[in-house]
Design a protein around this motif. Structure first.
Motif, PDB file in Angstrom:
ATOM      1  N   LEU A  26       0.887  -1.092  -0.007  1.00 22.44           N
ATOM      2  CA  LEU A  26      -0.078   0.235   0.020  1.00 22.44           C
ATOM      3  C   LEU A  26       0.862   1.196  -0.033  1.00 22.44           C
ATOM      4  O   LEU A  26       2.050   1.407   0.597  1.00 22.44           O
ATOM      5  CB  LEU A  26      -0.964   0.115   1.283  1.00 22.44           C
ATOM      6  CG  LEU A  26      -1.900  -1.033   1.200  1.00 22.44           C
ATOM      7  CD1 LEU A  26      -2.687  -1.013   2.627  1.00 22.44           C
ATOM      8  CD2 LEU A  26      -2.929  -0.959   0.279  1.00 22.44           C
ATOM      9  N   PRO A  27       0.411   2.174  -0.728  1.00 19.92           N
ATOM     10  CA  PRO A  27       1.262   3.517  -0.743  1.00 19.92           C
ATOM     11  C   PRO A  27       1.486   3.951   0.534  1.00 19.92           C
ATOM     12  O   PRO A  27       0.819   3.943   1.341  1.00 19.92           O
ATOM     13  CB  PRO A  27       0.411   4.371  -1.503  1.00 19.92           C
ATOM     14  CG  PRO A  27      -0.936   3.976  -1.405  1.00 19.92           C
ATOM     15  CD  PRO A  27      -0.803   2.502  -1.472  1.00 19.92           C
ATOM     16  N   ASP A  28       2.776   4.599   0.727  1.00 16.17           N
ATOM     17  CA  ASP A  28       3.209   5.358   2.073  1.00 16.17           C
ATOM     18  C   ASP A  28       2.259   6.576   2.438  1.00 16.17           C
ATOM     19  O   ASP A  28       2.068   6.959   3.628  1.00 16.17           O
ATOM     20  CB  ASP A  28       4.446   5.673   2.045  1.00 16.17           C
ATOM     21  CG  ASP A  28       5.469   4.649   2.029  1.00 16.17           C
ATOM     22  OD1 ASP A  28       5.321   3.543   2.694  1.00 16.17           O
ATOM     23  OD2 ASP A  28       6.891   4.737   1.902  1.00 16.17           O
ATOM     24  N   SER A  29       1.625   7.228   1.373  1.00 20.24           N
ATOM     25  CA  SER A  29       0.764   8.253   1.867  1.00 20.24           C
ATOM     26  C   SER A  29      -0.238   8.579   0.524  1.00 20.24           C
ATOM     27  O   SER A  29       0.061   8.157  -0.594  1.00 20.24           O
ATOM     28  CB  SER A  29       1.543   9.543   1.920  1.00 20.24           C
ATOM     29  OG  SER A  29       2.062   9.801   0.665  1.00 20.24           O
ATOM     30  N   ILE A  30      -1.441   9.007   0.976  1.00 18.92           N
ATOM     31  CA  ILE A  30      -2.481   9.376   0.046  1.00 18.92           C
ATOM     32  C   ILE A  30      -2.954  10.330   0.290  1.00 18.92           C
ATOM     33  O   ILE A  30      -3.411  10.925   1.405  1.00 18.92           O
ATOM     34  CB  ILE A  30      -3.634   8.420  -0.111  1.00 18.92           C
ATOM     35  CG1 ILE A  30      -3.243   6.953  -0.300  1.00 18.92           C
ATOM     36  CG2 ILE A  30      -4.685   8.589  -1.132  1.00 18.92           C
ATOM     37  CD1 ILE A  30      -4.180   5.619  -0.166  1.00 18.92           C
ATOM     38  N   TYR A  31      -2.982  11.673  -0.577  1.00 19.78           N
ATOM     39  CA  TYR A  31      -3.739  12.768  -0.432  1.00 19.78           C
ATOM     40  C   TYR A  31      -5.070  12.943  -0.951  1.00 19.78           C
ATOM     41  O   TYR A  31      -5.160  12.504  -1.954  1.00 19.78           O
ATOM     42  CB  TYR A  31      -2.539  13.916  -1.476  1.00 19.78           C
ATOM     43  CG  TYR A  31      -3.042  15.145  -1.146  1.00 19.78           C
ATOM     44  CD1 TYR A  31      -3.271  15.927  -0.185  1.00 19.78           C
ATOM     45  CD2 TYR A  31      -3.401  16.010  -2.499  1.00 19.78           C
ATOM     46  CE1 TYR A  31      -3.658  17.368   0.017  1.00 19.78           C
ATOM     47  CE2 TYR A  31      -3.696  17.393  -2.594  1.00 19.78           C
ATOM     48  CZ  TYR A  31      -4.009  18.060  -1.088  1.00 19.78           C
ATOM     49  OH  TYR A  31      -4.347  19.362  -1.244  1.00 19.78           O
ATOM     50  N   SER A  32      -5.965  13.803   0.052  1.00 24.98           N
ATOM     51  CA  SER A  32      -7.334  13.845  -0.485  1.00 24.98           C
ATOM     52  C   SER A  32      -7.801  14.856  -1.465  1.00 24.98           C
ATOM     53  O   SER A  32      -8.806  14.801  -2.169  1.00 24.98           O
ATOM     54  CB  SER A  32      -7.994  14.093   0.877  1.00 24.98           C
ATOM     55  OG  SER A  32      -7.690  15.129   1.296  1.00 24.98           O
ATOM     56  N   GLY A  33      -6.702  15.794  -1.498  1.00 25.25           N
ATOM     57  CA  GLY A  33      -7.216  16.894  -2.139  1.00 25.25           C
ATOM     58  C   GLY A  33      -8.036  17.926  -1.681  1.00 25.25           C
ATOM     59  O   GLY A  33      -8.376  17.659  -0.400  1.00 25.25           O
ATOM     60  N   GLU A  34      -8.218  19.055  -2.163  1.00 25.72           N
ATOM     61  CA  GLU A  34      -8.906  20.100  -1.102  1.00 25.72           C
ATOM     62  C   GLU A  34     -10.462  20.030  -1.272  1.00 25.72           C
ATOM     63  O   GLU A  34     -10.592  19.506  -2.498  1.00 25.72           O
ATOM     64  CB  GLU A  34      -8.299  21.502  -1.806  1.00 25.72           C
ATOM     65  CG  GLU A  34      -7.182  22.133  -1.631  1.00 25.72           C
ATOM     66  CD  GLU A  34      -6.876  23.448  -2.043  1.00 25.72           C
ATOM     67  OE1 GLU A  34      -7.780  23.822  -2.846  1.00 25.72           O
ATOM     68  OE2 GLU A  34      -5.893  23.751  -1.492  1.00 25.72           O
ATOM     69  N   GLN A  35     -11.000  20.137  -0.326  1.00 27.73           N
ATOM     70  CA  GLN A  35     -12.480  19.535  -0.420  1.00 27.73           C
ATOM     71  C   GLN A  35     -13.505  20.422   0.450  1.00 27.73           C
ATOM     72  O   GLN A  35     -14.283  19.815   0.951  1.00 27.73           O
ATOM     73  CB  GLN A  35     -12.512  18.002   0.554  1.00 27.73           C
ATOM     74  CG  GLN A  35     -11.537  16.907  -0.156  1.00 27.73           C
ATOM     75  CD  GLN A  35     -12.216  16.613  -1.416  1.00 27.73           C
ATOM     76  OE1 GLN A  35     -13.457  16.660  -1.817  1.00 27.73           O
ATOM     77  NE2 GLN A  35     -11.267  15.953  -2.400  1.00 27.73           N
ATOM     78  N   GLY A  36     -13.270  21.617   0.388  1.00 27.62           N
ATOM     79  CA  GLY A  36     -14.159  22.538   1.009  1.00 27.62           C
ATOM     80  C   GLY A  36     -13.986  23.254   2.186  1.00 27.62           C
ATOM     81  O   GLY A  36     -12.787  23.060   2.697  1.00 27.62           O
ATOM     82  N   LYS A  37     -14.687  23.698   2.830  1.00 28.74           N
ATOM     83  CA  LYS A  37     -14.589  24.285   3.970  1.00 28.74           C
ATOM     84  C   LYS A  37     -14.659  23.504   5.421  1.00 28.74           C
ATOM     85  O   LYS A  37     -14.841  23.882   6.524  1.00 28.74           O
ATOM     86  CB  LYS A  37     -15.698  25.557   4.304  1.00 28.74           C
ATOM     87  CG  LYS A  37     -15.542  26.595   3.210  1.00 28.74           C
ATOM     88  CD  LYS A  37     -14.373  27.281   3.023  1.00 28.74           C
ATOM     89  CE  LYS A  37     -14.281  28.231   1.947  1.00 28.74           C
ATOM     90  NZ  LYS A  37     -12.935  28.956   2.124  1.00 28.74           N
ATOM     91  N   MET A  38     -15.063  22.082   5.278  1.00 23.61           N
ATOM     92  CA  MET A  38     -15.460  21.302   6.313  1.00 23.61           C
ATOM     93  C   MET A  38     -14.300  20.284   6.507  1.00 23.61           C
ATOM     94  O   MET A  38     -13.951  19.540   5.622  1.00 23.61           O
ATOM     95  CB  MET A  38     -16.891  20.506   6.110  1.00 23.61           C
ATOM     96  CG  MET A  38     -17.963  21.367   6.083  1.00 23.61           C
ATOM     97  SD  MET A  38     -18.322  22.239   7.540  1.00 23.61           S
ATOM     98  CE  MET A  38     -19.913  22.948   7.147  1.00 23.61           C
ATOM     99  N   HIS A  39     -13.998  20.004   7.877  1.00 26.39           N
ATOM    100  CA  HIS A  39     -12.647  19.357   7.905  1.00 26.39           C
ATOM    101  C   HIS A  39     -12.905  17.798   7.904  1.00 26.39           C
ATOM    102  O   HIS A  39     -13.925  17.331   8.125  1.00 26.39           O
ATOM    103  CB  HIS A  39     -11.887  19.774   9.264  1.00 26.39           C
ATOM    104  CG  HIS A  39     -12.564  19.083  10.373  1.00 26.39           C
ATOM    105  ND1 HIS A  39     -12.196  17.701  10.935  1.00 26.39           N
ATOM    106  CD2 HIS A  39     -13.279  19.745  11.464  1.00 26.39           C
ATOM    107  CE1 HIS A  39     -13.002  17.402  11.911  1.00 26.39           C
ATOM    108  NE2 HIS A  39     -13.798  18.698  12.250  1.00 26.39           N
ATOM    109  N   VAL A  40     -11.773  17.099   7.770  1.00 34.17           N
ATOM    110  CA  VAL A  40     -11.771  15.527   7.563  1.00 34.17           C
ATOM    111  C   VAL A  40     -12.198  15.101   8.833  1.00 34.17           C
ATOM    112  O   VAL A  40     -11.886  15.348   9.958  1.00 34.17           O
ATOM    113  CB  VAL A  40     -10.663  15.090   7.147  1.00 34.17           C
ATOM    114  CG1 VAL A  40      -9.560  15.455   7.817  1.00 34.17           C
ATOM    115  CG2 VAL A  40     -10.625  13.457   6.735  1.00 34.17           C
ATOM    116  N   GLN A  41     -13.026  14.026   9.130  1.00 30.47           N
ATOM    117  CA  GLN A  41     -13.521  13.332  10.038  1.00 30.47           C
ATOM    118  C   GLN A  41     -12.881  11.878  10.286  1.00 30.47           C
ATOM    119  O   GLN A  41     -12.896  11.807  11.400  1.00 30.47           O
ATOM    120  CB  GLN A  41     -15.029  13.328  10.258  1.00 30.47           C
ATOM    121  CG  GLN A  41     -15.814  14.618   9.992  1.00 30.47           C
ATOM    122  CD  GLN A  41     -15.681  15.266  11.470  1.00 30.47           C
ATOM    123  OE1 GLN A  41     -15.578  14.709  12.359  1.00 30.47           O
ATOM    124  NE2 GLN A  41     -15.872  16.701  11.579  1.00 30.47           N
TER     125      GLN A  41
END
Length: 392
Positions: A26-41
């Protein structure tokens, strides 16, 4: 005879090697991209099909393991929280709240929407195979079902009488957040999995009934009869009357309870990431580990002016331990916005970040569980961590 004996061993070694390779590849890291004004949960990984899911409060994001966006589910006006992937049915389970406290009002204000002001807590069950393009509607497309968690709503809406007057919310319940699939606690049977749902818990320093985390246990085998399509203008009440079990684990107070709950089959333990509390009599750790090998105990806790008998769970006796309270835990700044076991002691852990123009994002990094007196996790790659923005 010798060849016949060695053949099964060969296949066992081959299977274990393939399993280990699946995790380490599995990759060492994965980036979500910018996803609006609400933070990741929260974050969940479908290793078999090669997908990762992020919840960003008002949306669910589906990506492949290279970080390519596959699709998303949008239109939530509540709080979509922690996630877990259920390998038994291939679906993604997440906590979903509708409430009128500061968090709920803040979400609606940010989105510029209103709802009917009714409180409702649900488990949202997503069919990931149907998430095939961005911005699919949570209400209008047949993507998910919701199941009402009556026990949490009841505690949220109840009040308790204390020496300092009436306090809202029994056990300081602020809703639900952490979710995880795991075997029965203290059982040798690891095949049957149950859904565990953790309360959010208000961190008020002027009450003493909020020093435990609360976990509800459900058997989801018959939940098809409860699942309803989401209707945010008219919240339904279709769900189990009560949980199979209700557990309490003393951690000291936190801000909004267990943000991410994860069961790691490799160690047989629950990992609970929190926003640390503010009561000075407690160590206020960021990470607690519940020993799922230990059978639940019997205890008593205060609820207002009442003393009630409850089932209790045990924290793992490892790592730093507070001499005054006997509470064990770790100081670890990440995990409250995503904590996902991968097997073999490896985890994906979310590093949340906000861009200069307010766009929320996350990068999940691969970590190795250490669990000694100095460290909880060690980073499995050499990239520098992002700054923790400590969201609510």
């Amino acid at each position: 005879m010798k060849k016949i004996f060695l053949l099964p061993i060969f296949f066992i070694i081959l299977a274990l090697s393939a399993r280990s390779q699946n995790v380490t590849s599995l990759p060492d890291s994965i980036y979500s991209g910018e996803q609006g004004k609400m933070h990741v949960q929260g974050v969940a990984v479908d290793k078999a099909n090669g997908y990762v899911y992020f919840s960003f409060t008002d949306r669910l994001i589906k990506m492949d393991l290279s970080g390519k966006l596959i699709g998303s589910v949008t239109g939530f006006v509540g709080h979509l929280g922690d996630l877990d992937f259920n390998a038994a049915d291939g679906k993604i389970y997440g906590s979903l709240e509708y409430k009128n406290d500061a968090i709920g009002k803040g979400i609606r204000k940010s989105l510029g929407v209103q709802n009917n002001n009714e409180n409702g807590f649900y488990i949202a069950i997503f069919d990931g195979s149907r998430i095939v393009r961005p911005d699919m509607s949570a209400e209008k497309e047949d993507l998910l079902r919701t199941v009402y968690i009556k026990e949490a709503v009841k505690d949220y809406q109840d009040s308790v009488q204390t020496a300092n007057g009436k306090k809202p919310h029994r056990f300081a319940c602020s809703g639900i957040d952490g979710v995880a699939f795991a075997p029965a606690i203290g059982s040798a049977d690891t095949n049957k999995k149950y859904l565990y749902v953790a309360y959010g818990v208000y961190g008020d320093t002027d009450r003493d009934d909020n020093d435990h985390q609360v976990l509800l246990k459900y058997d989801i085998a018959n939940w098809d009869k409860y699942g309803q399509q989401l209707s945010q203008d008219k919240l339904h009440h279709s769900g189990p009357e009560k949980p199979l079990d209700k557990y309490f684990v003393k951690t000291g107070s936190t801000r909004y309870g267990i943000q991410n709950l994860a069961y790691d089959a490799y160690t047989g333990k629950f990992f609970a990431a929190v926003y640390h509390g503010a009561k000075t009599q407690f160590p206020n750790y960021d990470l607690f580990v519940i020993d799922a090998h230990q059978k639940p105990g019997k205890g008593q806790i205060s609820s207002g002016n009442e003393t009630i008998k409850v089932q209790t769970l045990s924290l793992l006796q490892a790592g730093p331990k507070d001499a005054n309270t006997g509470i064990s835990g770790w100081r670890f700044e990440w995990g409250a916005t995503g904590l996902c076991p991968l097997d073999d002691g490896l985890f994906y852990i979310s590093h949340n970040k906000k861009s200069e123009d307010g766009q929320e994002q996350s990068t999940i990094y691969k970590y190795k569980w250490i669990g000694d007196a100095q460290s909880s996790f060690s980073k499995a790659n050499l990239e520098l961590p992002l700054k923790n923005t400590s969201p609510q």
